[in-house]
Write an enzyme that holds these catalytic residues in place. Structure first.
Site, mmCIF file in Angstrom:
data_model
loop_
_atom_site.group_PDB
_atom_site.id
_atom_site.type_symbol
_atom_site.label_atom_id
_atom_site.label_comp_id
_atom_site.label_asym_id
_atom_site.label_seq_id
_atom_site.Cartn_x
_atom_site.Cartn_y
_atom_site.Cartn_z
ATOM 1 N N LYS A 162 0.843 -1.192 0.000
ATOM 2 C CA LYS A 162 0.000 0.000 0.000
ATOM 3 C C LYS A 162 0.882 1.248 0.000
ATOM 4 C CE LYS A 162 -4.158 -1.857 0.242
ATOM 5 N NZ LYS A 162 -5.201 -1.636 -0.761
ATOM 6 N N ASP A 243 -9.132 -0.262 -9.979
ATOM 7 C CA ASP A 243 -9.913 -0.850 -8.883
ATOM 8 C C ASP A 243 -11.131 0.038 -8.632
ATOM 9 O OD1 ASP A 243 -10.937 -2.108 -6.685
ATOM 10 O OD2 ASP A 243 -9.263 -1.705 -5.340
ATOM 11 N N LYS A 267 -14.213 -7.041 -7.633
ATOM 12 C CA LYS A 267 -14.548 -7.323 -6.224
ATOM 13 C C LYS A 267 -16.053 -7.505 -6.145
ATOM 14 C CE LYS A 267 -10.922 -4.587 -4.010
ATOM 15 N NZ LYS A 267 -10.652 -3.195 -3.606
HETATM 16 C C1 LIG Z 1 -7.946 -6.478 1.583
HETATM 17 C C2 LIG Z 1 -7.446 -6.300 0.170
HETATM 18 N N1 LIG Z 1 -6.152 -6.867 0.026
HETATM 19 C C3 LIG Z 1 -7.353 -4.849 -0.191
HETATM 20 O O1 LIG Z 1 -6.310 -4.277 -0.122
HETATM 21 N N2 LIG Z 1 -8.482 -4.253 -0.547
HETATM 22 C C4 LIG Z 1 -8.454 -2.830 -0.744
HETATM 23 C C5 LIG Z 1 -9.634 -2.163 -0.127
HETATM 24 C C6 LIG Z 1 -9.946 -2.706 1.233
HETATM 25 C C7 LIG Z 1 -10.663 -1.834 2.188
HETATM 26 O O2 LIG Z 1 -10.323 -0.659 2.349
HETATM 27 O O3 LIG Z 1 -11.524 -2.427 2.847
HETATM 28 C C8 LIG Z 1 -8.139 -2.444 -2.142
HETATM 29 O O4 LIG Z 1 -7.812 -3.268 -2.995
HETATM 30 O O5 LIG Z 1 -8.177 -1.264 -2.429
HETATM 31 MG MG LIG Z 2 -7.277 -1.598 -4.467
#
Ligand SMILES: C[C@H](N)C(=O)N[C@H](CCC(=O)O)C(=O)O
Ligand SMILES: [Mg+2]
Length: 365
Positions: A162, A243, A267
């Site tokens: 991240k 995304d 998702k």
């Molecule tokens: C949990 C998954 N690996 C992830 O990072 N999802 C996020 C959003 C998750 C959230 O904020 O609940 C993404 O891909 O942006």
């Molecule tokens: Mg993402």
């Protein structure tokens, strides 16, 4: 098998460590669990997180959407008529994709139970084991390096790093992790909308020039900035993944027409469940566009449905980010999909295979 009732519960599970992105910091999964009951005594399970900063959905809106709009249309419906039911769910109201997803997941669970087959077989079958990445939260550089090394030691071969907090520090974060991990894991970055298009091109180019090999960069710019996303895609070598910019099939068609991204993150909480996720995988496959299957902060109930989909649509879904259950301090589900760090396996139990869920706090219907 006819639908007779829809019931709710609240599931709260602490995370092993706080989950930090450019959009939010979270310490626990707090999701609405949906139970769809039938006249045969079979129960289907679904789940929806309140990811308000991405989907706009809150616990209150999820409950209201199901209680007032989706649920009343489904009572008396025959589970064998799956397409009719998913149409009723998707057209019950606009948006509210997490509520739709939770109910659809429970209905697909029942569809598998009706025919005594695991969901992935009902969706076309496939190899029963997939491999997920794990998220490394945005943090101090030393902490991110330590978290990355620990993940690699636990067997994860893909890390979803991240970023999106501060462009200069982000570049240093990624360089430090890349140097520490060496060739033991692929690095995926997720900026969660934290950069401008020009910043993204600057950061990704700086990393490319420094010899840092990235598998992909996810959602570098604001969700609505499709022109910015296209600009980034056109100006770097690293593949760019959409995304938050794409929720449903029509947005995916627009994105593909614009050539605004190289990869799509599907998702269930954005698509409104499995029916639209299947459509997206099929559209992407027709155009030769790869997909990732991702999740929000979800437990092994709704992520199980995403796993069954990934197994059945492995031609289109080539990347897996289903680490929600691995981030949780414990698994509340008896039965279901088996989550063992990076390795995820489906079983041949009917539907999602969920026998029971621990620690559900009832919510009045
Ligand atoms: C949990 C998954 N690996 C992830 O990072 N999802 C996020 C959003 C998750 C959230 O904020 O609940 C993404 O891909 O942006
Ligand atoms: Mg993402």
């Amino acid at each position: 098998m006819k639908i007779t009732d829809i019931r709710f519960g609240l599931l709260k599970i602490p995370l092993k460590t706080p989950f930090k992105t450019a959009l939010r910091t979270v310490e626990a999964v707090e999701d609405i669990v949906v139970e769809v009951h039938t006249d045969t005594g079979h129960v289907g399970y679904g789940e929806a997180p309140a990811t308000a900063v991405i989907t706009g959905d809150t616990h209150g809106s999820i409950l209201e959407a199901i209680r007032r709009f989706i649920g009343p249309r489904l009572i008396g419906q025959e589970i064998a008529n799956l397409n009719r039911i998913t149409h009723l769910i998707q057209t019950a109201l606009e948006k509210n994709t997490s509520a739709k997803a939770a109910v659809e997941i429970a209905v697909y669970d029942l569809f598998g139970q009706l025919y005594g087959a695991p969901l992935y077989r009902m969706l076309g079958g496939g190899d029963p084991v997939i491999t997920t990445d794990i998220t490394i939260s945005v943090d101090y550089i030393d902490k991110m390096v330590a978290d990355s090394l620990s993940a690699v030691d636990r067997g994860f071969e893909s890390l979803k790093i991240k970023v999106g907090k501060d462009i200069g520090v982000d570049i240093e974060r990624v360089k430090a992790i890349y140097a520490a991990v060496e060739d033991r894991a692929l690095l995926r970055l997720d900026a969660n909308q934290g950069w401008t298009a020009k910043q993204a091109v600057y950061a990704i180019t700086a990393l490319e020039d420094a010899g840092v090999r990235l598998e992909l960069v996810e959602q570098p710019v604001k969700a609505r900035d499709l022109d910015g996303l296209k600009y980034v895609t056109e100006h770097v070598h690293t593949p760019i993944m959409a995304d938050e910019s794409v929720f449903g099939p029509t947005e995916v068609i627009d994105l593909i027409r614009m050539r605004a991204a190289d990869i799509i993150n599907i998702k269930l909480m954005k698509t409104g469940g499995l029916s639209n996720a299947i459509r997206i995988a099929d559209i992407a496959s027709l155009y030769g566009i790869e997909c990732m299957i991702g999740c929000m902060l979800e437990s092994s109930i709704s992520v199980a449905a995403a796993v069954h989909l990934a197994v059945a649509k492995a031609d289109a879904i080539t990347k897996v980010d289903l680490d929600g259950p691995s981030l949780c301090a414990y698994n509340p589900v008896d039965g279901g999909v088996i989550f063992n760090e990076s390795e995820i396996s489906v079983t041949d139990a009917p539907g999602l295979g969920i026998r029971s869920i621990q620690g559900l706090q009832p919510i009045p219907a």
